[in-house]
Write an enzyme that holds these catalytic residues in place. Structure first.
Site, PDB file in Angstrom:
ATOM      1  N   PRO A  10       0.792  -1.233   0.000  1.00  0.00           N
ATOM      2  CA  PRO A  10       0.000   0.000   0.000  1.00  0.00           C
ATOM      3  C   PRO A  10       0.825   1.284   0.000  1.00  0.00           C
ATOM      4  CG  PRO A  10      -0.736  -1.508   1.722  1.00  0.00           C
ATOM      5  CD  PRO A  10       0.435  -2.140   1.061  1.00  0.00           C
ATOM      6  N   ASN A  11       0.358   2.231  -0.773  1.00  0.00           N
ATOM      7  CA  ASN A  11       0.893   3.598  -0.845  1.00  0.00           C
ATOM      8  C   ASN A  11       2.217   3.725  -1.601  1.00  0.00           C
ATOM      9  OD1 ASN A  11      -1.249   4.769   0.794  1.00  0.00           O
ATOM     10  ND2 ASN A  11      -0.333   3.654   2.483  1.00  0.00           N
ATOM     11  N   ARG A  18       5.502  10.924  -2.232  1.00  0.00           N
ATOM     12  CA  ARG A  18       5.121  10.601  -0.856  1.00  0.00           C
ATOM     13  C   ARG A  18       6.314  10.774   0.087  1.00  0.00           C
ATOM     14  NH1 ARG A  18       4.664   4.489   1.453  1.00  0.00           N
ATOM     15  NH2 ARG A  18       3.905   5.052   3.514  1.00  0.00           N
ATOM     16  N   TYR A  23      11.285   8.678   1.890  1.00  0.00           N
ATOM     17  CA  TYR A  23      11.252   7.542   0.949  1.00  0.00           C
ATOM     18  C   TYR A  23      11.987   7.803  -0.357  1.00  0.00           C
ATOM     19  CZ  TYR A  23       7.742   5.676   4.148  1.00  0.00           C
ATOM     20  OH  TYR A  23       7.086   5.200   5.267  1.00  0.00           O
ATOM     21  N   ASN A  75       8.093  -5.470  -0.764  1.00  0.00           N
ATOM     22  CA  ASN A  75       7.988  -4.398   0.223  1.00  0.00           C
ATOM     23  C   ASN A  75       6.519  -4.372   0.648  1.00  0.00           C
ATOM     24  OD1 ASN A  75       7.798  -2.155   1.791  1.00  0.00           O
ATOM     25  ND2 ASN A  75       8.942  -0.808   0.413  1.00  0.00           N
ATOM     26  N   ALA A  78       2.940  -0.848   4.895  1.00  0.00           N
ATOM     27  CA  ALA A  78       2.300  -0.873   6.218  1.00  0.00           C
ATOM     28  C   ALA A  78       1.850  -2.281   6.620  1.00  0.00           C
ATOM     29  CB  ALA A  78       1.123   0.082   6.232  1.00  0.00           C
ATOM     30  N   HIS A  81       3.584  -4.632   9.270  1.00  0.00           N
ATOM     31  CA  HIS A  81       3.405  -4.535  10.716  1.00  0.00           C
ATOM     32  C   HIS A  81       2.056  -5.062  11.192  1.00  0.00           C
ATOM     33  CE1 HIS A  81       6.702  -1.950   9.708  1.00  0.00           C
ATOM     34  NE2 HIS A  81       5.912  -1.098   9.093  1.00  0.00           N
ATOM     35  N   ASP A  88       1.147 -15.820   6.177  1.00  0.00           N
ATOM     36  CA  ASP A  88       0.637 -17.170   5.937  1.00  0.00           C
ATOM     37  C   ASP A  88       0.661 -17.518   4.446  1.00  0.00           C
ATOM     38  OD1 ASP A  88       0.280 -17.571   8.610  1.00  0.00           O
ATOM     39  OD2 ASP A  88      -1.914 -17.373   8.582  1.00  0.00           O
ATOM     40  N   GLU A  99      12.511  -9.384   2.034  1.00  0.00           N
ATOM     41  CA  GLU A  99      11.690  -8.232   2.459  1.00  0.00           C
ATOM     42  C   GLU A  99      12.525  -6.957   2.289  1.00  0.00           C
ATOM     43  OE1 GLU A  99      10.090  -8.789   6.421  1.00  0.00           O
ATOM     44  OE2 GLU A  99      10.011  -6.629   6.771  1.00  0.00           O
ATOM     45  N   HIS A 101      12.578  -2.628   2.654  1.00  0.00           N
ATOM     46  CA  HIS A 101      11.998  -1.344   3.077  1.00  0.00           C
ATOM     47  C   HIS A 101      12.930  -0.227   2.646  1.00  0.00           C
ATOM     48  CE1 HIS A 101       9.019  -3.397   5.458  1.00  0.00           C
ATOM     49  NE2 HIS A 101       9.983  -4.181   5.882  1.00  0.00           N
ATOM     50  N   LEU A 102      12.359   0.829   2.135  1.00  0.00           N
ATOM     51  CA  LEU A 102      13.168   1.983   1.747  1.00  0.00           C
ATOM     52  C   LEU A 102      13.777   2.647   2.977  1.00  0.00           C
ATOM     53  CD1 LEU A 102      10.325   2.982  -0.568  1.00  0.00           C
ATOM     54  CD2 LEU A 102      12.648   2.833  -1.461  1.00  0.00           C
ATOM     55  N   SER A 103      12.958   2.814   3.997  1.00  0.00           N
ATOM     56  CA  SER A 103      13.434   3.434   5.237  1.00  0.00           C
ATOM     57  C   SER A 103      13.927   2.353   6.192  1.00  0.00           C
ATOM     58  CB  SER A 103      12.293   4.234   5.887  1.00  0.00           C
ATOM     59  OG  SER A 103      11.238   3.355   6.272  1.00  0.00           O
ATOM     60  N   ARG A 108      12.554   3.830  13.443  1.00  0.00           N
ATOM     61  CA  ARG A 108      11.310   4.599  13.396  1.00  0.00           C
ATOM     62  C   ARG A 108      10.412   4.264  14.594  1.00  0.00           C
ATOM     63  NH1 ARG A 108       8.941   4.634   7.505  1.00  0.00           N
ATOM     64  NH2 ARG A 108       7.661   6.221   8.552  1.00  0.00           N
ATOM     65  N   ARG A 112       6.526   0.207  13.938  1.00  0.00           N
ATOM     66  CA  ARG A 112       7.129  -0.208  12.662  1.00  0.00           C
ATOM     67  C   ARG A 112       8.286  -1.184  12.874  1.00  0.00           C
ATOM     68  NH1 ARG A 112       4.924   3.294   8.777  1.00  0.00           N
ATOM     69  NH2 ARG A 112       4.421   5.297   9.707  1.00  0.00           N
TER      70      ARG A 112
HETATM   71  C1  DQA Z   1       8.047   1.020   4.301  1.00  0.00           C
HETATM   72  C2  DQA Z   1       8.018   1.195   5.824  1.00  0.00           C
HETATM   73  C3  DQA Z   1       6.611   0.968   6.378  1.00  0.00           C
HETATM   74  O1  DQA Z   1       6.616   1.144   7.784  1.00  0.00           O
HETATM   75  C4  DQA Z   1       5.640   1.970   5.772  1.00  0.00           C
HETATM   76  O2  DQA Z   1       4.334   1.706   6.221  1.00  0.00           O
HETATM   77  C5  DQA Z   1       5.711   2.018   4.292  1.00  0.00           C
HETATM   78  C6  DQA Z   1       7.004   1.914   3.631  1.00  0.00           C
HETATM   79  C7  DQA Z   1       9.412   1.370   3.695  1.00  0.00           C
HETATM   80  O3  DQA Z   1       9.638   1.002   2.534  1.00  0.00           O
HETATM   81  O4  DQA Z   1      10.241   2.019   4.331  1.00  0.00           O
HETATM   82  O5  DQA Z   1       4.691   2.231   3.627  1.00  0.00           O
HETATM   83  O6  DQA Z   1       7.775  -0.344   3.997  1.00  0.00           O
END
Ligand code: DQA
Length: 146
Positions: A10-11, A18, A23, A75, A78, A81, A88, A99, A101-103, A108, A112
């Site tokens: 998502p997002n 964003r 990010y 990735n 959200a 978490h 599953d 897995e 994550h950009l951040s 954080r 998270r």
């Molecule tokens: C994220 C970190 C997540 O906590 C956050 O909800 C995201 C992006 C990252 O790529 O850093 O949407 O997965």
């Protein structure tokens, strides 16, 4: 030809606009293009999808098993978490995954810092921005023999 599936949660369709200070400026299309080139050079099939919907991501994971996908880079955004469902699904198909994550999620908010996927992932890349996807894809390609 082995196949790499890249899943964006998502997002992440909003990357570039964003919270760019967190990010980065790179768009999702640009990230996917780089990953596609890496796969082409290694003669690995490539597919990337983004969804804002947990169930849709689960459907992609199930379909990946039927298509013989060799590796997943995900990735979960959200959903990292919150989603026992994604965990599953990945366990159900037994496709190895990395897995991303950009951040750096460990630097954080406390909510998270928990991932429902990390302990069943082959590896986790967190905090290296868009480059993290490339590192994960390279590792996945190598493990598929590319
Ligand atoms: C994220 C970190 C997540 O906590 C956050 O909800 C995201 C992006 C990252 O790529 O850093 O949407 O997965």
């Amino acid at each position: 030809m082995p196949k790499l599936l890249v899943l964006h949660g998502p997002n992440l369709s909003r990357l570039g606009q964003r919270e760019p200070e967190r990010y980065g400026q790179t768009t999702l299309a640009a990230i996917n293009q780089r990953l596609q080139r890496l796969c082409e050079a290694a003669e690995i099939d490539f597919e990337a999808v983004q969804s804002n919907h947990e169930g849709e991501l689960i459907d992609y994971i199930h379909a990946a098993a039927d298509e013989g996908v060799g590796y997943i880079v995900i990735n979960p955004a959200a959903l990292t978490h919150t989603s026992i469902g994604l965990r599953d699904a990945l366990l159900a198909v037994q496709i190895p995954f990395i897995e991303v994550h950009l951040s750096n999620i460990h630097a954080r908010e406390s909510f998270r810092q928990r991932s429902y996927l990390a302990d069943v992932a082959q590896g986790v890349v967190s905090g290296l921005g868009a480059e993290g996807y490339e590192l994960a894809a390279r590792a996945a390609i190598r493990r598929m023999g590319g």
